[in-house]
Structures are given as C-alpha cells and as structure tokens.
Design a protein around this motif. Structure first.
Motif, PDB file in Angstrom:
ATOM      1  N   THR A 191       0.795  -1.127  -0.033  1.00  0.00           N
ATOM      2  CA  THR A 191      -0.040   0.103   0.177  1.00  0.00           C
ATOM      3  C   THR A 191       0.921   1.199   0.097  1.00  0.00           C
ATOM      4  OG1 THR A 191      -1.643  -1.377   1.467  1.00  0.00           O
ATOM      5  CG2 THR A 191      -1.905   1.116   1.284  1.00  0.00           C
ATOM      6  N   ILE A 192       0.538   2.244  -0.678  1.00  0.00           N
ATOM      7  CA  ILE A 192       1.297   3.552  -1.060  1.00  0.00           C
ATOM      8  C   ILE A 192       2.123   4.157  -0.026  1.00  0.00           C
ATOM      9  CG2 ILE A 192      -0.603   4.937  -1.343  1.00  0.00           C
ATOM     10  CD1 ILE A 192       2.283   5.100  -3.478  1.00  0.00           C
ATOM     11  N   TRP A 193       1.325   4.162   1.291  1.00  0.00           N
ATOM     12  CA  TRP A 193       1.853   5.058   2.216  1.00  0.00           C
ATOM     13  C   TRP A 193       2.959   4.134   2.873  1.00  0.00           C
ATOM     14  CZ3 TRP A 193      -3.197   7.010   5.204  1.00  0.00           C
ATOM     15  CH2 TRP A 193      -3.793   7.827   4.383  1.00  0.00           C
ATOM     16  N   TYR A 194       2.982   2.872   2.874  1.00  0.00           N
ATOM     17  CA  TYR A 194       4.068   2.115   3.461  1.00  0.00           C
ATOM     18  C   TYR A 194       5.166   1.355   2.547  1.00  0.00           C
ATOM     19  CZ  TYR A 194       0.359   2.733   6.693  1.00  0.00           C
ATOM     20  OH  TYR A 194      -0.868   3.216   7.516  1.00  0.00           O
ATOM     21  N   ARG A 195       4.858   1.735   1.237  1.00  0.00           N
ATOM     22  CA  ARG A 195       5.869   1.295   0.051  1.00  0.00           C
ATOM     23  C   ARG A 195       7.363   1.874   0.371  1.00  0.00           C
ATOM     24  NH1 ARG A 195       2.790   2.194  -5.347  1.00  0.00           N
ATOM     25  NH2 ARG A 195       1.442   0.839  -4.073  1.00  0.00           N
ATOM     26  N   ALA A 196       8.524   1.042   0.051  1.00  0.00           N
ATOM     27  CA  ALA A 196       9.726   1.486   0.371  1.00  0.00           C
ATOM     28  C   ALA A 196      10.066   2.353  -0.873  1.00  0.00           C
ATOM     29  CB  ALA A 196      10.660   0.237   0.511  1.00  0.00           C
ATOM     30  N   PRO A 197      11.195   3.114  -0.544  1.00  0.00           N
ATOM     31  CA  PRO A 197      11.671   4.246  -1.745  1.00  0.00           C
ATOM     32  C   PRO A 197      12.291   3.280  -2.975  1.00  0.00           C
ATOM     33  CG  PRO A 197      13.299   4.138   0.166  1.00  0.00           C
ATOM     34  CD  PRO A 197      11.833   3.352   0.688  1.00  0.00           C
ATOM     35  N   GLU A 198      12.852   2.170  -2.788  1.00  0.00           N
ATOM     36  CA  GLU A 198      13.428   1.469  -3.878  1.00  0.00           C
ATOM     37  C   GLU A 198      12.245   0.945  -4.850  1.00  0.00           C
ATOM     38  OE1 GLU A 198      13.681  -1.589  -0.301  1.00  0.00           O
ATOM     39  OE2 GLU A 198      13.721   0.527  -0.576  1.00  0.00           O
ATOM     40  N   LEU A 199      11.137   0.495  -4.028  1.00  0.00           N
ATOM     41  CA  LEU A 199       9.796   0.476  -5.052  1.00  0.00           C
ATOM     42  C   LEU A 199       9.144   1.541  -5.971  1.00  0.00           C
ATOM     43  CD1 LEU A 199       7.905  -1.923  -2.388  1.00  0.00           C
ATOM     44  CD2 LEU A 199       9.395  -2.787  -4.670  1.00  0.00           C
ATOM     45  N   LEU A 200       9.227   2.766  -5.117  1.00  0.00           N
ATOM     46  CA  LEU A 200       8.812   3.826  -5.673  1.00  0.00           C
ATOM     47  C   LEU A 200       9.657   4.369  -6.807  1.00  0.00           C
ATOM     48  CD1 LEU A 200       7.776   5.564  -2.201  1.00  0.00           C
ATOM     49  CD2 LEU A 200       6.328   4.909  -3.937  1.00  0.00           C
ATOM     50  N   LEU A 201      11.013   3.857  -6.754  1.00  0.00           N
ATOM     51  CA  LEU A 201      11.951   4.424  -7.732  1.00  0.00           C
ATOM     52  C   LEU A 201      11.916   3.516  -8.682  1.00  0.00           C
ATOM     53  CD1 LEU A 201      14.492   6.321  -5.531  1.00  0.00           C
ATOM     54  CD2 LEU A 201      12.961   7.292  -7.198  1.00  0.00           C
ATOM     55  N   GLY A 202      11.172   2.564  -8.909  1.00  0.00           N
ATOM     56  CA  GLY A 202      11.143   1.488  -9.878  1.00  0.00           C
ATOM     57  C   GLY A 202      12.035   0.395  -9.860  1.00  0.00           C
ATOM     58  N   ALA A 203      12.487   0.085  -8.736  1.00  0.00           N
ATOM     59  CA  ALA A 203      13.697  -1.209  -8.511  1.00  0.00           C
ATOM     60  C   ALA A 203      13.158  -2.475  -9.241  1.00  0.00           C
ATOM     61  CB  ALA A 203      13.827  -1.284  -7.214  1.00  0.00           C
ATOM     62  N   LYS A 204      14.174  -3.031  -9.773  1.00  0.00           N
ATOM     63  CA  LYS A 204      13.453  -4.191 -10.654  1.00  0.00           C
ATOM     64  C   LYS A 204      13.727  -5.518  -9.673  1.00  0.00           C
ATOM     65  CE  LYS A 204      12.286  -2.821 -14.632  1.00  0.00           C
ATOM     66  NZ  LYS A 204      11.122  -2.932 -15.251  1.00  0.00           N
ATOM     67  N   HIS A 205      14.781  -5.346  -8.653  1.00  0.00           N
ATOM     68  CA  HIS A 205      15.100  -6.491  -7.779  1.00  0.00           C
ATOM     69  C   HIS A 205      14.953  -5.835  -6.291  1.00  0.00           C
ATOM     70  CE1 HIS A 205      16.436  -9.032 -11.055  1.00  0.00           C
ATOM     71  NE2 HIS A 205      17.168  -7.645 -11.360  1.00  0.00           N
ATOM     72  N   TYR A 206      14.060  -6.534  -5.434  1.00  0.00           N
ATOM     73  CA  TYR A 206      13.860  -6.086  -4.069  1.00  0.00           C
ATOM     74  C   TYR A 206      13.945  -7.241  -3.218  1.00  0.00           C
ATOM     75  CZ  TYR A 206       9.103  -7.008  -5.100  1.00  0.00           C
ATOM     76  OH  TYR A 206       7.610  -7.423  -5.436  1.00  0.00           O
ATOM     77  N   THR A 207      14.353  -6.791  -1.939  1.00  0.00           N
ATOM     78  CA  THR A 207      14.221  -8.073  -0.725  1.00  0.00           C
ATOM     79  C   THR A 207      13.461  -7.768   0.292  1.00  0.00           C
ATOM     80  OG1 THR A 207      15.786  -6.743   0.556  1.00  0.00           O
ATOM     81  CG2 THR A 207      16.965  -7.751  -1.181  1.00  0.00           C
ATOM     82  N   SER A 208      13.475  -8.470   1.420  1.00  0.00           N
ATOM     83  CA  SER A 208      12.654  -8.492   2.424  1.00  0.00           C
ATOM     84  C   SER A 208      12.706  -7.235   3.124  1.00  0.00           C
ATOM     85  CB  SER A 208      12.899  -9.517   3.491  1.00  0.00           C
ATOM     86  OG  SER A 208      14.276  -9.611   3.820  1.00  0.00           O
ATOM     87  N   ALA A 209      13.766  -6.275   2.648  1.00  0.00           N
ATOM     88  CA  ALA A 209      13.721  -4.762   3.433  1.00  0.00           C
ATOM     89  C   ALA A 209      12.639  -4.083   3.207  1.00  0.00           C
ATOM     90  CB  ALA A 209      15.152  -4.327   2.885  1.00  0.00           C
ATOM     91  N   VAL A 210      11.825  -4.267   2.115  1.00  0.00           N
ATOM     92  CA  VAL A 210      10.581  -3.523   1.828  1.00  0.00           C
ATOM     93  C   VAL A 210       9.574  -3.999   2.887  1.00  0.00           C
ATOM     94  CG1 VAL A 210      11.016  -3.850  -0.702  1.00  0.00           C
ATOM     95  CG2 VAL A 210       9.318  -5.574   0.446  1.00  0.00           C
ATOM     96  N   ASP A 211       9.522  -4.977   3.638  1.00  0.00           N
ATOM     97  CA  ASP A 211       8.727  -5.301   4.762  1.00  0.00           C
ATOM     98  C   ASP A 211       9.328  -4.289   6.080  1.00  0.00           C
ATOM     99  OD1 ASP A 211       7.060  -6.913   3.431  1.00  0.00           O
ATOM    100  OD2 ASP A 211       8.181  -8.755   4.385  1.00  0.00           O
ATOM    101  N   MET A 212      10.856  -4.256   6.061  1.00  0.00           N
ATOM    102  CA  MET A 212      10.944  -3.535   7.024  1.00  0.00           C
ATOM    103  C   MET A 212      10.679  -2.263   7.035  1.00  0.00           C
ATOM    104  SD  MET A 212      11.882  -5.610   9.414  1.00  0.00           S
ATOM    105  CE  MET A 212      12.622  -4.242  10.513  1.00  0.00           C
ATOM    106  N   TRP A 213      10.774  -1.546   5.847  1.00  0.00           N
ATOM    107  CA  TRP A 213      10.360  -0.251   5.515  1.00  0.00           C
ATOM    108  C   TRP A 213       8.919   0.239   6.189  1.00  0.00           C
ATOM    109  CZ3 TRP A 213      12.488   4.547   3.983  1.00  0.00           C
ATOM    110  CH2 TRP A 213      11.963   5.553   3.643  1.00  0.00           C
ATOM    111  N   ALA A 214       7.932  -0.696   5.727  1.00  0.00           N
ATOM    112  CA  ALA A 214       6.575  -0.782   6.103  1.00  0.00           C
ATOM    113  C   ALA A 214       6.612  -0.747   7.659  1.00  0.00           C
ATOM    114  CB  ALA A 214       5.937  -1.822   5.521  1.00  0.00           C
ATOM    115  N   VAL A 215       7.298  -1.515   8.388  1.00  0.00           N
ATOM    116  CA  VAL A 215       7.329  -1.813   9.670  1.00  0.00           C
ATOM    117  C   VAL A 215       7.620  -0.501  10.506  1.00  0.00           C
ATOM    118  CG1 VAL A 215       8.130  -2.772  11.809  1.00  0.00           C
ATOM    119  CG2 VAL A 215       7.606  -4.199   9.619  1.00  0.00           C
TER     120      VAL A 215
END
Length: 461
Positions: A191-215
């Motif tokens: 969901t947009i308010w909890y989306r990590a910056p690498e996702l917002l910047l169009g990352a093709k590869h990402y990790t479990s770190a996106v969950d930690m940004w949301a936390v």
C-alpha cells in the motif's frame, strides 16, 4: 447457512451448513471477509471469500498462492489457516481463519479520534516486538509479505491469546528464495503509504527490506497516531511514477544521495526523472521532529534504522529484535493490551460493526446491521487468527507452485462444495516448539532465525 439466511439454506453445499453466518466484516481487492460461528466448536471464524479470476478461468492464482503459503506457516504471531472450502459450481474459494478481535488500524484510530491521547509505551513496544517476531519467522523462511500496514496487523481479543499480534493477509506474499518469476513481474506491491523508496523508484529487484520499511512506517504511526508519509497515489499505469509519495518521504527524511545509497543511480525513475527527483532540493526538518522523539533515544535509533534509504543498510527483523529499545523498561510482553503500570486503567477497545445485511453470496438479508458488541462472544473485526501449539520452522519441501487455473494438486473431488482440507492441504500442526521435518534454514546471518523469546525472558500476561 443453517439459519437459511439469504434463502435456500438447505440447497447449499454441505460445508456451508457447518457455519452460522453473523455478517460481513471486511471487503478488499481480492474478495469479502465474513464472520461466522462453527456449529461443531466454540469461538468464531473469519471466512475469506475470493473473487473469481479476472480471466474467468476458475480460482484466482492469488488465492492459490496464499493457500500454498499459509498451509506451511505455523507461528504464534502469524494468522492460522483453519480450513479451505470450494464451490465448484462457480469456482468460489473460501478460506477459514481463527478470529481475532482487533487490528492496529482500529487501535490507532480509537486513540486518535476517541481517547485523544497516545498509545502507552508498553503497548507500542509489545505490538512492535511481536510484529517483528512474526516477520523474522517469515523472512527466515524466505517469505516476503509485501503488504504490511496497520489493517493487516491483527490483535487477539479475549481468551488465552489476549493481546497477541497476528500478521494477516498473505495475498501478496511470495517465496523469494528462488521465485519462478522475478518479483517485479507481480506489479505494484505494498500500500502506497508504506511502500519502500526502492519500490517507488522502480527497482527491478528487491528484498525483504521492503517489509522492514513498512514496519518503520507502522512504528511511527503507533507513536504519532497518524501515517508518516501520506502521499496521493497515481493509478494510471501498471507501475506509475509516484512523485507525491516520494515528495512526502523526502520532506521528512531529506534527499537521498548516491553517497549514502550507492545503487540509487541504477533505479529507473532516478535515472529518468531528473527534473523532479534530482533537481528538487529539500530542506530536511528531520525525522525526530515528526515523531517527537529525542534524537539520542533508543526508540528514535531503531525507527531511523528501519527507515534507512539503502535497503542493504536497513535493519533486519532479527537485528531489530535485539535492539536496545526492547531491553529497556517497560519490557515488551506477550499480551500487548494489558496495563503497563499498577493501578493504570486498561483501554477497552470497541467492537467493530458487523454488516448483517450481506450473506456469502452477496445478497441482501432481512437482518439489520448491528454492533459486534451485541453479538455473543464479542467478535468485532476483520481479524483472522487464533491459538496454536507453538512456533515451528516452515518446510519448503513439497511446497510446489500450482499452474494458474489448475486445481489438480489439491486432489479435489468433483462434487461441488467439498472440503479441500483432506488430502491436498494438510492442516495438522506438530507439538509445541517442535521444528518441522526437512526444515529450510536461512544462511544469511543478518536475517537470523526464530527469536528465542522476549528480552531477558520476562513476559507480561
């Protein structure tokens, strides 16, 4: 249903007549969530009905993926899948979960709109520790959730697990050890308010770190009672450039730089949108001024490490569980809803309403909407969780992916409405504390394994 709600109860599948429907308690992208009482056991059940596949070719692949994950998961801080049912007539799929009464969204809203005072420090710390404990279990077993937000973090009400946190809604969750398809091919996640910056910047590869940004975003919201980054979402294309959301983040955390985040220059939107991203300069007020924490406090240190721009530097769930913040009084406990000080009055979180005008088929009934406070058992929310014998490690062996549109792997009988549980989806759990055979242990030391217990083994009940 046995009560005949919606008409024709006697003509319904046998599994459907095992429940007494109370009403609808939630609605989302993938379907509806209903509250029901099993006729053969005490307590309440949340039943999630999936919408049909967009292609019209049967069961949604999202539903299949969620079942394949949930059938292997067994942890105190993750929702428990009780049963799976299918109606072959329309290929509608139903997932039954043990029921929890609260979620973080409603807890935060109650403090903001009704009580007008912050959540006490013990409750915040206990909610966060349990969330991280469940997330560490998932990440240690190569599962990335990809949709953490307050409404998906449930809290048990009255009973043996009072105040226990449950991570719910695995519709976007994926195994990321060796996915069949690159994760970015799943489209937009989180969901947009909890989306990590690498996702917002169009990352093709990402990790479990996106969950930690949301936390980190959830942690800040527990402290301030309002979302930290409230951007306006653009929905024009499959993966649009979310300038407003990035703008909200940069105003709080300052402008990211290649010096602090070396792989930043490789992200698609950073490369293409020179005018908005690289050209605009932000006068950073500082995260501490938004969350009202001293910069040298352990709470601020943990939050800032969760909201680290570079995903490779962002703190992991395992590391966060060992942070100093959780080793200072008040220590976190298993029951997050008890009082933190002697003589302190416990917060009585209200029941959420249940819409009794809708049945499983979505047709209107003669019943009127009522508060869940009026329902025996005090059921209240879209929560889906329940007690379990104890945490165990997940087994990835035999966790095969299913081809879209194929239900063969479930060994489903041809009769409509048969229970999926026998055969293809083993629901039994092992003894408390026992590891599952052929467990897959993560080799990344930064992620860690199942946390042994609350700090200094001291728990509040």
């Amino acid at each position: 249903m046995g009560d005949g709600r919606g008409g024709g109860g006697g003509n319904r599948p046998a599994w459907l007549q095992l429940y007494d429907l109370v009403g609808k308690i939630g609605e989302g992208t993938y379907g509806l969530v209903f509250l029901a009482r099993p006729k053969q056991r005490k307590g309440c059940i949340a039943i999630k009905k999936f919408k049909q596949s967009k292609d019209g070719d049967g069961v949604s692949p999202t539903a299949i993926r969620e079942i394949m994950l949930l059938r292997e998961i067994n942890h105190e801080n993750v929702v428990k899948l009780v049963n799976v049912h299918i109606n072959h007539a329309d290929m509608s799929l139903y997932l039954a979960f043990d029921y929890a009464e609260h979620d973080l969204y409603e807890i935060i809203r109650h403090h903001r709109e009704k009580l007008n005072h912050p959540i006490n420090q013990y409750t915040v710390k206990s909610l966060l520790w349990q969330l991280l404990n469940g997330l560490n279990y998932l990440h240690s077993n190569w599962i990335i959730h990809r949709d953490l937000k307050p409404s998906n973090i449930l809290v048990m009400g009255d009973g043996e697990e009072h105040g226990v946190v449950k991570i719910a809604d695995f519709g976007l969750a994926r195994i990321y050890q060796a996915p069949l398809k690159p994760l970015f091919e799943n489209g937009v996640v989180v969901t947009i308010w909890y989306r990590a910056p690498e996702l917002l910047l169009g990352a093709k590869h990402y990790t479990s770190a996106v969950d930690m940004w949301a936390v980190g975003c959830i942690f800040a919201e527990l402290l301030t009672l309002k979302p930290l980054f409230q951007g306006v979402e653009v929905k024009a294309t499959p993966n649009p450039f979310q300038l407003d959301q990035l703008d909200k983040i940069f105003k709080v955390l300052g402008h990211p730089t290649p010096e602090k985040w070396p792989t930043l220059v490789n992200l698609p939107f950073w490369q293409t949108d020179l005018q908005h991203i690289q050209g605009h300069k932000y006068d950073n007020a500082g995260l501490h001024s938004y969350v009202h924490l001293p910069q040298k406090s352990p709470a601020y240190d943990l939050l800032s490490k969760m909201l680290e721009y570079d995903p490779r530097k962002r703190i992991s769930a395992a590391q966060a569980l060992e942070h100093e913040y959780f080793r200072l009084d008040p220590l976190p406990g298993r029951n997050a809803l008890v009082t933190s000080q002697p003589g302190e009055k416990a917060v009585n979180y209200p029941a959420r309403p249940v819409d009794t005008t809708t049945d499983f088929e979505g047709t209107a009934s003669v019943q009127q909407p009522m508060s869940a406070n009026a329902i025996p058992g005090g059921v209240t929310a879209q929560s889906m969780a329940g007690p379990r014998p104890g945490p165990r490690q997940i087994s990835m062996v035999g966790m095969q992916r299913m081809p879209v549109g194929s239900m063969a792997a479930f060994n489903i009988p041809s009769q409509a409405g048969m229970n999926l549980n026998p055969g293809g989806i083993p629901m039994q759990r092992g003894p408390a504390g026992q590891a599952h055979p052929q467990q897959l242990r993560r080799k990344d030391p930064a992620m860690g394994m199942q946390n042994p217990g609350y700090p200094q083994q001291k728990r509040r009940f």
